[in-house]
Scaffold this motif. Structure first.
Motif, PDB file in Angstrom:
ATOM      1  N   GLU A  40      30.908  13.794 -13.428  1.00 45.58           N
ATOM      2  CA  GLU A  40      32.304  13.592 -13.810  1.00 45.58           C
ATOM      3  C   GLU A  40      32.954  12.494 -12.978  1.00 45.58           C
ATOM      4  O   GLU A  40      33.797  11.735 -13.482  1.00 45.58           O
ATOM      5  N   VAL A  41      32.563  12.392 -11.703  1.00 46.32           N
ATOM      6  CA  VAL A  41      33.053  11.288 -10.870  1.00 46.32           C
ATOM      7  C   VAL A  41      32.597   9.963 -11.474  1.00 46.32           C
ATOM      8  O   VAL A  41      33.395   9.034 -11.664  1.00 46.32           O
ATOM      9  N   MET A  43      31.669   9.235 -14.501  1.00 49.64           N
ATOM     10  CA  MET A  43      32.260   8.987 -15.817  1.00 49.64           C
ATOM     11  C   MET A  43      33.711   8.531 -15.727  1.00 49.64           C
ATOM     12  O   MET A  43      34.236   7.920 -16.663  1.00 49.64           O
ATOM     13  N   SER A  44      34.365   8.820 -14.619  1.00 50.94           N
ATOM     14  CA  SER A  44      35.783   8.465 -14.475  1.00 50.94           C
ATOM     15  C   SER A  44      35.992   7.070 -13.893  1.00 50.94           C
ATOM     16  O   SER A  44      37.136   6.618 -13.771  1.00 50.94           O
ATOM     17  N   PRO A  46      36.362   3.279 -14.060  1.00 51.39           N
ATOM     18  CA  PRO A  46      36.635   2.326 -15.133  1.00 51.39           C
ATOM     19  C   PRO A  46      35.698   1.118 -15.093  1.00 51.39           C
ATOM     20  O   PRO A  46      35.229   0.720 -14.026  1.00 51.39           O
ATOM     21  N   THR A 111      36.955   8.134  -7.024  1.00 50.33           N
ATOM     22  CA  THR A 111      36.536   7.042  -7.908  1.00 50.33           C
ATOM     23  C   THR A 111      36.781   5.685  -7.283  1.00 50.33           C
ATOM     24  O   THR A 111      36.031   4.737  -7.540  1.00 50.33           O
TER      25      THR A 111
END
Length: 263
Positions: A40-41, A43-44, A46, A111
């Motif tokens: 999840e990190v 995927m976040s 940009p 992130t």
């Protein structure tokens, strides 16, 4: 520049077998596995073209695919995460300008650590490898010292020169500070964040080198680059009030859950 994030995960961790599938209690009381939190990190972040979990274990593959991750299966002979990333890159035929290795045991990685790392690689085309480092606050420094006193191998510290090029990485707390002279602020110890960014050529070269003496003794894969004379840039990142810690030992579960509760 095409950028991909690879998250190497193995089940047979020496210090903590099955670590990627350990479930951590979130702020809302739900549980998530370590590998899911790391994914999840990734995927976040940009501007990243793809995120893949890379593993040789079907249990991890099934869990990762269960929460929607793309998975690349690798050889079971990969000796560390960097070698696993190189193997995944070759097997999947991935073409990228920057490959980020987000190790699956650092669910508290903000992130912006990855954003700063990728930006540093884009800004310096001569950089072969880069990795983030975070100046220790007093809480993190005390956790380092607590681990060493208890005989636990915890996080890793980084020492670098005035150009922010790595001199050494160690599981000891470096540089040494007299216990009676530890400052309350601006502690000169940097916590190495377990993330790397590579050029494809550097990643390919890594697998052609034998494991070096310091890498063997410290158990730190990044030392192979230094032992072969390659420059690794240390990118200083800011905590912005967030506590960063990896899950290295069972004792770290409570530490990380405590941080998650306050996030």
């Amino acid at each position: 520049m095409k950028t991909v994030i690879l998250i190497p995960a193995r089940y047979a961790s020496t210090r903590y077998p099955g670590k990627p599938l350990v479930e951590l209690t979130q702020k809302d009381g739900t549980k998530k596995s370590l590998i899911r939190m790391s994914w999840e990190v990734g995927m976040s972040v940009p501007g990243v073209d793809a995120v893949h979990v890379v593993t040789d274990d079907d249990r991890i593959r099934e869990a990762a695919e269960g929460f929607g991750a793309s998975v690349i299966m690798t050889s079971d002979t990969c000796e560390n995460g960097t070698a696993r990333c190189a193997d995944a890159l070759a097997r999947a035929g991935i073409e990228a300008d920057i490959i980020v290795n987000l190790q699956g045991d650092a669910p508290l990685t903000p992130t912006w650590f990855l954003e700063d790392l990728i930006a540093a690689m884009k800004a310096d085309p001569d950089a072969e490898v880069a990795t983030p480092v975070l100046q220790c606050d007093r809480m993190t420094y005390d956790m380092f010292i607590e681990d060493r006193k208890a005989g636990r191998v915890g996080g890793t510290t980084a020492v670098f020169n005035r150009n922010n090029h790595a001199l050494y990485f160690s599981k000891e707390v470096l540089p040494y500070i007299d216990p009676g002279k530890v400052p309350t602020e601006d502690i000169p110890v940097y916590h190495h964040v377990g993330v790397y960014a590579y050029r494809p050529s550097a990643l390919a070269a890594y697998t052609s080198w034998p494991e070096g003496q310091m890498e063997t003794r410290e158990g730190l894969e990044q030392l192979r680059f230094l032992e072969n004379g390659r420059t690794m840039a240390c990118v200083i990142v800011e905590g912005r009030g967030r506590v960063f810690w990896e899950l290295n030992n069972p004792a770290d579960v409570a530490r990380i859950e405590s941080v998650l509760k306050d996030m």
